[in-house]
Design an enzyme around this catalytic site. Structure first.
Site, mmCIF file in Angstrom:
data_model
loop_
_atom_site.group_PDB
_atom_site.id
_atom_site.type_symbol
_atom_site.label_atom_id
_atom_site.label_comp_id
_atom_site.label_asym_id
_atom_site.label_seq_id
_atom_site.Cartn_x
_atom_site.Cartn_y
_atom_site.Cartn_z
ATOM 1 N N TYR A 51 0.836 -1.205 0.000
ATOM 2 C CA TYR A 51 0.000 0.000 0.000
ATOM 3 C C TYR A 51 0.871 1.255 0.000
ATOM 4 O O TYR A 51 0.632 2.198 -0.777
ATOM 5 C CB TYR A 51 -0.926 -0.001 1.213
ATOM 6 C CG TYR A 51 -1.797 1.238 1.299
ATOM 7 C CD1 TYR A 51 -2.922 1.375 0.486
ATOM 8 C CD2 TYR A 51 -1.471 2.272 2.157
ATOM 9 C CE1 TYR A 51 -3.705 2.518 0.541
ATOM 10 C CE2 TYR A 51 -2.250 3.420 2.217
ATOM 11 C CZ TYR A 51 -3.365 3.535 1.411
ATOM 12 O OH TYR A 51 -4.128 4.666 1.468
ATOM 13 N N GLU A 127 7.056 7.814 20.494
ATOM 14 C CA GLU A 127 6.261 6.729 21.061
ATOM 15 C C GLU A 127 5.921 5.733 19.957
ATOM 16 O O GLU A 127 6.073 6.040 18.760
ATOM 17 C CB GLU A 127 4.970 7.283 21.676
ATOM 18 C CG GLU A 127 4.075 7.969 20.654
ATOM 19 C CD GLU A 127 3.146 8.981 21.285
ATOM 20 O OE1 GLU A 127 2.257 8.539 22.033
ATOM 21 O OE2 GLU A 127 3.315 10.188 21.021
ATOM 22 N N LYS A 129 3.968 3.626 17.187
ATOM 23 C CA LYS A 129 2.802 3.801 16.311
ATOM 24 C C LYS A 129 2.034 2.478 16.326
ATOM 25 O O LYS A 129 2.434 1.512 15.689
ATOM 26 C CB LYS A 129 3.236 4.167 14.896
ATOM 27 C CG LYS A 129 2.077 4.454 13.948
ATOM 28 C CD LYS A 129 2.586 4.898 12.580
ATOM 29 C CE LYS A 129 1.423 5.224 11.646
ATOM 30 N NZ LYS A 129 0.568 4.055 11.374
ATOM 31 N N ARG A 150 -12.503 6.988 14.026
ATOM 32 C CA ARG A 150 -12.030 8.149 13.297
ATOM 33 C C ARG A 150 -12.941 8.448 12.101
ATOM 34 O O ARG A 150 -13.206 9.588 11.771
ATOM 35 C CB ARG A 150 -10.596 7.911 12.789
ATOM 36 C CG ARG A 150 -10.006 9.127 12.083
ATOM 37 C CD ARG A 150 -8.906 8.750 11.093
ATOM 38 N NE ARG A 150 -7.822 8.024 11.687
ATOM 39 C CZ ARG A 150 -6.738 8.586 12.199
ATOM 40 N NH1 ARG A 150 -6.623 9.899 12.207
ATOM 41 N NH2 ARG A 150 -5.780 7.837 12.699
ATOM 42 N N LYS A 300 6.382 13.840 17.827
ATOM 43 C CA LYS A 300 5.555 15.043 17.928
ATOM 44 C C LYS A 300 6.278 16.119 18.719
ATOM 45 O O LYS A 300 7.057 15.826 19.637
ATOM 46 C CB LYS A 300 4.228 14.710 18.636
ATOM 47 C CG LYS A 300 3.335 13.742 17.878
ATOM 48 C CD LYS A 300 2.034 13.482 18.612
ATOM 49 C CE LYS A 300 1.130 12.542 17.808
ATOM 50 N NZ LYS A 300 -0.147 12.258 18.516
ATOM 51 N N LYS A 324 7.785 5.308 9.516
ATOM 52 C CA LYS A 324 7.310 3.948 9.245
ATOM 53 C C LYS A 324 8.485 2.976 9.190
ATOM 54 O O LYS A 324 9.492 3.223 8.524
ATOM 55 C CB LYS A 324 6.543 3.901 7.920
ATOM 56 C CG LYS A 324 5.223 4.664 7.923
ATOM 57 C CD LYS A 324 4.164 4.017 8.798
ATOM 58 C CE LYS A 324 3.639 2.725 8.219
ATOM 59 N NZ LYS A 324 2.867 2.869 6.992
ATOM 60 N N CYS A 418 5.714 -40.555 12.969
ATOM 61 C CA CYS A 418 6.878 -39.679 12.849
ATOM 62 C C CYS A 418 7.460 -39.794 11.436
ATOM 63 O O CYS A 418 7.787 -40.899 10.986
ATOM 64 C CB CYS A 418 7.940 -40.056 13.876
ATOM 65 S SG CYS A 418 9.495 -39.142 13.673
ATOM 66 N N CYS A 434 7.758 -36.902 18.618
ATOM 67 C CA CYS A 434 7.988 -38.329 18.410
ATOM 68 C C CYS A 434 8.267 -38.976 19.762
ATOM 69 O O CYS A 434 9.042 -38.451 20.566
ATOM 70 C CB CYS A 434 9.172 -38.538 17.459
ATOM 71 S SG CYS A 434 9.653 -40.263 17.274
ATOM 72 N N CYS A 440 15.175 -40.424 18.410
ATOM 73 C CA CYS A 440 14.790 -40.212 17.012
ATOM 74 C C CYS A 440 15.704 -39.187 16.357
ATOM 75 O O CYS A 440 16.110 -39.336 15.213
ATOM 76 C CB CYS A 440 13.334 -39.745 16.933
ATOM 77 S SG CYS A 440 12.786 -39.267 15.280
#
Length: 700
Positions: A51, A127, A129, A150, A300, A324, A418, A434, A440
């Site tokens: 995106y 902080e 996101k 929102r 901020k 990001k 197994c 197993c 094994c």
């Protein structure tokens, strides 16, 4: 989406414009559909990276061809603007945030903010996101009365009935305040597990992703069950407007509201952009351990004066930005499901994937954890699946896009026996095993025991192990110490000289410390770092074997589930451990023959802080007389915690020959450094039993 090339680009400054207006228009429609599903639905159409990449190409196209710009372009919309509005009008627009993806872009944003202010910002907050859904919650006289999404930024949908159950959003505040709180409703990893278990119990398809699970749950007020949700606040309206943002968020905590400041990484207050970058890096480093989805950091301006002076565009505030992180969830095709048998006999379903890139790393396989989990996540060969990779964690398949499931697909059928030895399978635990257990996986267990990071037995390679196991001479590690040169010389391709060297190499391994032995034994949920912590904490194998579940949980990083697993494995391994001890294998950790006053801690732990917690230490470059892993072991023996990357939380960087950029980063962040020669001298002094402190070696 529109173009595969878009997937590799997230920087709008590097994104290529679409070649035609038609391609641009198609991209807008597909981006709007993806955003609408993200904000309004309970299904994710594309992963974040795809995106962001398409949005970057749309922005690049509009910059190159301004006359093409469409009225409904997502580049001009508030985050969530593609979502539907609702009946609840917000007191002020719930704006989104602009994004940056790299250090230089963040510095440019800070420079623009400084230009707007005419001076440097008075301070910043950093902080996590949260990967959730933004909501506004209104309190009247301390009582929660309404919660809205929102929506389109101006109006939102009433979700009071479901959102009020979110942990962290109390029904009543500790005072009778009338305020509006804004924050994120989301699902923690634990919430997600519980929610999917509930879905399975009600014969409903499981959620593919925590974000879509939270979205679906938030709007599902008529279900017969209540899936868990969580909440973190990031803003409040109605308190003292002159308060710095950090103080306002702290005030919310006193009212009983959970905030981003009380999340795992917390809220960091920074004086300048260098401190901001260090905080962002620390958050990125901690991302995989938080227990909830974080797709970036939010930066901020802290003071009201700076925020008022900088102002906002119609889309986003100029005083805030989102940094990001590379996407930790991508989509790809599930090509096959295989069952791997580990050295302890544990059976693990593993997904074979069409190649998918995570930050430049090509991933072609991912864990499906266990068979119950595979059924619950409802993934099948041929599905388009979501793959998650956070930090350095092994990639995992978290779910499938059920609407794209190929016709004729069939559920995966777990093995009846197994796959390695044909033996019975113990299905009593989540992780099937197993019944042959380590027998094994004897060949794999022996090979791991001999590796350099374990007992480091020189000359014991795969071909020799195959001969020893095939001839029945060795079935477990203790058998190695019964071998003699004469017996080995009878094997094909073994001369007397090579036999003697191998016997000498095996004998030398007896002197390896307890931490190496614990690593070599392959204890479940106890890798190299945890083995070092166990050895440092208990000092002797005898003390470790006598430890209770509560005793084990006193070790850093050991929770209830890990403690139970470690205790069970140690009980199973006790006969082998006794045989190894009888053959003279070391069962102690260096330094623990000199106990402190409490009889548990070493007499000197120079890499511990005054409060007793371990310092975070990075060893870069060569340390005289030590391999890289031995350098990290030394850090643990000296009371610290070894780390591979430098951040603002690093306490010390040991600098050896060939050290690279980590030294420059440490200097830029103001982290203390120590020459490798002094670190080696510090270790030697402790080994000799001398009481030492870190400062005398930093300055000496």
């Amino acid at each position: 989406m529109v173009d595969n090339a878009a997937e590799a680009v997230v920087d709008p400054g590097q994104a290529l414009p679409f070649a035609t207006r038609q391609r641009y228009a198609e991209a807008i429609e597909q981006a709007k559909a993806a955003a609408s599903a993200y904000y309004d639905g309970d299904e994710i159409l594309v992963d974040d990276a795809t995106y962001d990449a398409v949005l970057a190409r749309i922005a690049a196209t509009e910059a190159a061809h301004p006359h093409w710009r469409a009225a409904g372009s997502p580049t001009g919309a508030v985050a969530g603007g593609a979502a539907a509005g609702g009946d609840i009008e917000h007191s002020s627009p719930m704006l989104g945030l602009d994004n940056v993806f790299a250090e230089d872009q963040l510095r440019k944003w800070a420079a623009r903010l400084e230009k707007l202010l005419g001076r440097p910002a008075a301070g910043y907050t950093v902080e996590p996101k949260i990967d959730g859904l933004a909501v506004a919650a209104w309190y009247a006289d301390g009582r929660l009365v309404r919660i809205a999404t929102r929506g389109d930024g101006r109006t939102g949908e009433d979700v009071t009935g479901t959102a009020r159950r979110a942990a962290g959003l109390p029904g009543r505040l500790s005072t009778e305040a009338t305020i509006e709180i804004r924050g994120e409703v989301f699902m923690t990893d634990a919430d997600f597990e519980v929610a999917n278990a509930m879905r399975a119990e009600h014969d409903e398809p499981v959620f593919a992703h925590p974000r879509s699970a939270a979205a679906g749950t938030l709007r599902a007020d008529k279900r017969g069950y209540h899936a868990p949700l969580s909440f973190f606040a990031y803003a409040v309206h109605g308190l003292d407007a002159a308060m710095p943002r950090s103080a306002a968020v702290a005030a919310l905590e006193t009212l009983g509201v959970k905030t981003t400041a009380s999340s795992g990484p917390g809220m960091t207050i920074c004086d300048g952009i260098d401190e901001v970058l260090a905080a962002v890096e620390a958050l990125r480093e901690a991302r995989a351990t938080l227990g909830f989805g974080v797709d970036g950091a939010v930066i901020k301006a802290d003071t009201p004066a700076d925020r008022e002076l900088a102002g906002s565009s119609s889309k986003a505030p100029r005083w805030a930005i989102a940094y990001k992180f590379p996407a930790d969830t991508r989509t790809t095709t599930l090509l096959g499901i295989d069952v791997q048998v580990g050295r302890t006999g544990v059976l693990t379903p593993v997904a074979t994937l069409a190649p998918v890139l995570f930050g430049g790393v090509k991933v072609t396989s991912a864990t499906l954890h266990n068979f119950d989990d595979l059924v619950r996540r409802n993934v099948r060969v041929g599905d388009t699946v979501f793959v998650r990779r956070a930090g350095d964690v092994i990639p995992e398949v978290v779910g499938a896009k059920l609407d794209e499931r190929p016709a004729g697909s069939v559920p995966f059928l777990p093995p009846a026996h197994c796959p390695r030895c044909g033996g019975e399978i113990d299905r009593s635990q989540k992780r099937w095993r197993c019944t042959g257990g380590r027998i094994c996986g004897a060949r794999q267990a022996l090979a791991y025991y001999a590796t350099r990071n374990a007992m480091d037995i020189e000359g014991l390679g795969e071909k020799i192990l195959d001969q020893l196991v095939g001839e029945g001479m060795v079935t477990d590690p203790a058998d190695l110490y019964d071998l003699d040169a004469g017996t080995l010389a009878t094997l094909e391709r073994f001369a007397e000289l090579s036999s003697g060297k191998l016997v000498a190499g095996i004998a030398a391994s007896k002197g390896r410390p307890l931490s190496r032995l614990l690593t070599a034994l392959g204890i479940r949920m106890a890798g190299r770092a945890m083995s070092r912590r166990l050895a440092a904490h208990f000092g002797t194998m005898r003390a470790l074997l006598a430890a209770t579940i509560d005793d084990l949980q006193a070790v850093d990083g050991v929770g209830p589930e890990r403690a139970v697993t470690i205790a069970a494995d140690l009980a199973e391994l006790t006969p082998l451990i006794d045989r190894l001890a009888d053959r003279g294998v070391t069962m102690t950790e260096p330094g623990h023959d000199r106990p402190g006053p409490d009889g548990e801690e070493p007499a000197s732990a120079p890499l511990r802080k005054p409060d007793g917690t371990p310092m975070k230490v990075v060893v870069t470059g060569a340390v005289p007389g030590l391999t890289r892993d031995e350098g990290n072991e030394a850090v643990e023996r000296l009371g610290g915690t070894a780390s591979g990357s430098v951040s603002g939380r690093t306490d010390l960087v040991v600098v050896g020959a060939g050290a690279g950029s980590k030294v420059d980063k440490a200097i830029a962040l103001g982290v203390r450094t120590m020459p490798a020669e002094r670190f080696a001298a510090l270790l030697a002094a402790l080994t000799a039993g001398e009481p030492v402190t870190l400062d005398e070696f930093l300055t000496g």
